[in-house]
Design an enzyme around this catalytic site. Structure first.
Site: not given
Length: 296
Positions: A86, A123, A178, A260
């Site tokens: 992101h 995040e 992430h 993740e």
């Protein structure tokens, strides 16, 4: 949580990995504000709660924590692309990031805002902080580290551009950092691996095997470094998940995985993710996994 990660059901499920590595520790993934202050994010190409303008923004200065055990210049001559999931500015550019790009199997949003903890720690801030720490650790070992972005652009890059960065760098390994945005009670880390895909511009045949090895090494070392265990909500305890719906993986021509690091929506995981000390351990685990993969 991946932007490609959308909240769609996973089409391909986890690989079976010998549990001896990942299960050696307990369950759970520069520098953003030290969440000794109130923490304030989601994971790869998967949609969840958006980042907010009031979320603490990451700094682009390298982390002050000294890299541990650089192991000399063992990665000299190797190129690693680090992809911070992101962008802190994505929430201001919904029109741009919602435009569809081709990921081979279909078309998908350019990017997403990412998720956040219930306290508003985004995040995008988390991934940039861990990515800075990871860069410091890898460069200390002699690797050349390329970022897909460093919050040095207002939004993006799109998922196809992120894949292209790794391809054009002819990277020896690419890691997209992430954090997930699943339900409370869902805890732990997992590593997303590319499925075998051959459609349109996507052809992962040559990278499926190497990417799995990279992912296994990272899952093992991440568990050791952080003391957290693999995801309790997918992957059957292996810490590995295989997906064919992520453009960042589908379009890659070099070994690549998504990490993740934990679930931002679970209070216990969120507390870890908001800790600067734990983020350093997360970066160490990823770096150690990359190093063991590259060193064979």
């Amino acid at each position: 949580m991946p932007n490609d990660h959308g909240k769609t059901a996973r089409r391909t499920l986890a690989l079976v990995l010998a549990a001896t590595g990942c299960c050696a520790a307990l369950a759970g993934c520069g520098a953003a504000p030290d969440p000794a202050d109130p923490p304030s994010g989601k994971g790869p190409e998967r949609s969840a709660a958006p980042s907010t303008p009031n979320s603490p923004q990451p700094s682009r200065t390298p982390s002050s924590a000294a890299p541990s055990a650089p192991e000399g210049r063992s990665l000299a001559g190797r190129t690693v692309v680090v992809d911070p999931g992101h962008n802190p500015g994505n929430f201001r550019h919904s029109k741009e990031i919602n435009q569809k790009v081709n990921i081979g199997t279909n078309r998908k949003e350019c990017d997403t805002t990412g998720t956040s903890t219930n306290d508003g720690y985004t995040e995008a801030s988390f991934t940039l902080d861990v990515s800075h720490r990871l860069r410091d650790l890898l460069t200390a070992r002699g690797a050349t580290v390329v970022f897909t972005h460093d919050a040095d652009r207002p939004w993006g890059p799109c998922i196809d551009e992120r894949a292209r960065t790794g391809n054009e760098a002819r990277a020896d390994a690419v890691v997209s950092v992430h954090a997930d945005g699943s339900a409370a009670g869902h805890r732990g880390f997992h590593v997303i691996l590319p499925a075998r895909v051959r459609e349109g511009a996507a052809d992962t045949a040559k990278i499926v095997g190497p990417s799995r090895e990279l992912g296994e090494r990272i899952a093992d070392r991440f568990a050791r470094a952080t003391g957290t265990a693999p995801s309790n909500y997918l992957g059957n305890g292996t810490g590995l998940d295989v997906r064919d719906d992520l453009g960042g993986l589908n379009l890659s021509t070099v070994p690549k995985v998504f990490v993740e690091c934990g679930n931002m929506r679970d209070p216990k995981d969120a507390q870890l993710l908001a800790s600067a000390a734990w983020r350093q351990k997360a970066a160490q685990g990823i770096a150690d996994g990359i190093a063991t993969y590259l060193q064979g």
